[in-house]
Motif scaffolding. Structure first.
Motif, short mmCIF file in Angstrom:
data_model
loop_
_atom_site.label_atom_id
_atom_site.label_comp_id
_atom_site.label_asym_id
_atom_site.label_seq_id
_atom_site.Cartn_x
_atom_site.Cartn_y
_atom_site.Cartn_z
N ARG A 145 18.13 -1.58 4.25
CA ARG A 145 17.13 -2.64 4.20
C ARG A 145 17.79 -4.00 4.38
N PHE A 147 17.98 -8.32 3.78
CA PHE A 147 17.75 -9.27 2.69
C PHE A 147 17.45 -10.63 3.32
N ARG A 148 16.22 -10.78 3.81
CA ARG A 148 15.88 -12.03 4.50
C ARG A 148 15.46 -13.13 3.53
N HIS A 149 14.99 -12.76 2.34
CA HIS A 149 14.58 -13.74 1.34
C HIS A 149 15.38 -13.53 0.05
N ARG A 151 14.20 -13.47 -2.78
CA ARG A 151 13.42 -12.59 -3.66
C ARG A 151 13.64 -11.11 -3.33
N ASP A 152 14.21 -10.82 -2.15
CA ASP A 152 14.47 -9.42 -1.80
C ASP A 152 15.56 -8.80 -2.66
N HIS A 483 23.34 -8.99 0.22
CA HIS A 483 22.65 -10.25 0.51
C HIS A 483 23.59 -11.41 0.76
#
Length: 533
Positions: A145, A147-149, A151-152, A483
């Motif tokens: 997955r 981690f674009r934000h 909050r992710d 991230h």
């Protein structure tokens, strides 16, 4: 046909993203600097000998096969594989030399660990169970997955998952907690060098690498690893994609380039002097990618996937400091890089039935060897990886001869405290030969070499744009993983995406293929209208 996507580089990450996007209906074209696909998964063919230049070892074969299944192809028609037994042999220098043949047959493994005493046998089983549990968490929640934000990752659920990984220990220290036998510890921790980080400071999570080998085996693709790159390129073209070879990309163009000057030098200087602060207070939402410059001509495209090494791309392909964001030239130079490799490609007279396809010689000065790789001092007694693909595929050398690939992990150019020249290559060549002639059947190796090529860190930097010659890209330290690692989606430029070993989730062929998958999914997610930040 859907919107146009331009991919910079036909490495494995670029090919993985390109195939997925072409299959999803985009019109994809790849521009590749070399005359063949694969990036560092390159190939040398001379005098009847065939050598893989970079990767040689197949783990997690299902990931290799999935890209073909995605397009309704039978993987066996493209990449026929053979499971290796033994997976590899390990030789520990000393008097006498200690030797282990490792396969992934549980009764055989239990016989080995039980020979070291019940404490080691129990510890081995605990290791498999513990690392398998962590691997499942890593694969489900981190490796697959983006981690674009913030909050992710910074949410209660993900923080709990992160704690389950227990990544604060080092790989070799973790193994010592499971098994007191030093040979077992080292056999199950040196594999962090596969991704360019030392087991003495690589996060303990990377002990999943030998666990994956032990549970799923090591495989060999007929014709060598470059077959994978060739066949991915074949698949891409079969489904309508186009590859431009010998096409050197000089620049990724954005709508902000007009404010930077023709060469971008002024912008680069500003970025270097201001570090990470150059993006503070700047409104970057409106910046978009507009295409690429290839050999002096412009190619327009609303989407660009960059498979060039991320640090190289940030310093040399992107002019705008706004698009670079925190990855200014100064920041790039301060980041931690993986080790490099010195590889000798030898065509050798004779065949060698006492050795396997993959062989590891572990230095008697193991700790000093690892320190030298990462502090840049001259390596006194190196550990060696010897790959002999003709043990599995005799077509890779003339009849009665063998193909040898001898690799030693070496300091990257920014760390090395010595110059790369003929004397340095000869120094290490002599050390490699001294170590290998201790192996059964190789007593006269130097006399039997009839063909030779060499790849140094400088070659990896020049030929494949590996920044500082760091073969595996950014080091996967704790602060450069998940991230904290460069992500697929550019933070400050719409339509620009990244894939490759320096981006999340990291190095290693299966993981880089996953990087390409994440990259394609991120592009498609934006195409469907997710908010751009």
């Amino acid at each position: 046909m859907g919107k146009k996507v331009v991919v910079v580089g036909a490495g494995i990450g670029g090919l993985s993203a390109a195939i997925r996007l072409q299959h999803a209906g985009y019109s994809v074209e790849i521009y590749e600097k070399q005359s063949m696909p694969g990036g560092k998964m390159h190939q040398i063919r001379e005098q009847g000998f065939t050598f893989d230049v970079g990767p040689t070892l197949v783990m997690m074969p299902s990931i290799y096969q999935d890209i073909f299944r995605l397009c309704d192809r039978n993987p066996d028609d493209y990449i026929p594989m053979t499971r290796l037994d033994p997976m590899y042999e390990v030789f520990f220098e000393g008097s006498p030399m200690r030797h282990y043949a490792i396969n992934n047959n549980l009764p055989d493994l239990m016989k080995l660990v039980e020979s070291k005493g019940p404490e080691n046998a129990k510890g081995f089983l605990d290791y498999l169970s513990t690392l398998y549990t962590r691997y499942q968490v890593a694969y489900q929640h981190f490796i697959t997955r983006p981690f674009r934000h913030r909050r992710d990752i910074y949410n209660p659920y993900m923080l709990v998952q992160a704690m389950k990984l227990k990544t604060f220990d080092s790989a070799d220290h973790l193994m010592a907690q499971f098994m007191p036998d030093q040979d077992l510890q080292r056999m199950l921790s040196f594999q962090t060098l596969y991704i360019g980080v030392s087991p003495t400071n690589g996060p303990s999570l990377y002990n999943i690498i030998p666990m994956i080998e032990l549970l799923y085996g090591i495989w060999f693709i007929k014709g060598g690893m470059h077959t994978m790159a060739e066949q991915m390129a074949r698949l891409f073209e079969e489904i309508g994609g186009k590859i431009h070879y010998n096409a050197n990309v000089q620049r990724i163009m954005t709508s902000d380039d007009g404010n930077q000057g023709k060469s971008g030098d002024k912008a680069s200087g500003t970025a270097q002097s201001s570090g990470q602060s150059e993006v503070k207070g700047i409104h970057v939402r409106g910046i978009e990618v507009t295409g690429i410059e290839v050999d002096g001509r412009l190619v327009d495209a609303p989407y660009v996937v960059c498979n060039a090494d991320f640090p190289y791309a940030m310093k040399h392909l992107i002019d705008s400091p706004k698009v670079r964001g925190k990855y200014s030239p100064k920041k790039i130079d301060k980041m931690d890089y993986s080790c490099s490799c010195l590889v000798f490609y030898w065509g050798v007279k004779g065949t060698y039935d006492k050795l396997s396809t993959h062989n590891f010689v572990i230095s008697s000065q193991y700790d000093e060897n690892l320190r030298s790789i990462f502090d840049g001092t001259e390596i006194q007694q190196p550990s060696i990886y010897l790959h002999i693909p003709t043990q599995t595929d005799t077509s890779m050398a003339p009849a009665g001869m063998s193909t040898f690939y001898a690799l030693l992990p070496i300091s990257e150019l920014g760390t090395a405290q010595y110059e790369w020249n003929e004397q340095t290559v000869k120094l290490y060549r002599d050390k490699v030969l001294e170590a290998l002639t201790q192996l059964p059947g190789l007593e006269n190796l130097e006399e039997d070499i009839i063909f030779e090529k060499v790849a140094t860190p400088q070659d990896f930097e020049h030929e494949f744009n590996a920044y500082r010659g760091a073969t595996f890209g950014l080091q996967p330290t704790l602060r450069q993983s998940n991230h904290w690692r460069p992500q697929a989606k550019a933070k400050h430029c719409k339509g620009l995406y990244f894939t490759g070993s320096s981006t999340h989730p990291g190095a290693g062929v299966p993981i880089v293929m996953q990087s390409g998958k994440i990259c394609a999914e991120e592009l498609r997610r934006d195409e469907k209208g997710d908010t751009f930040e």
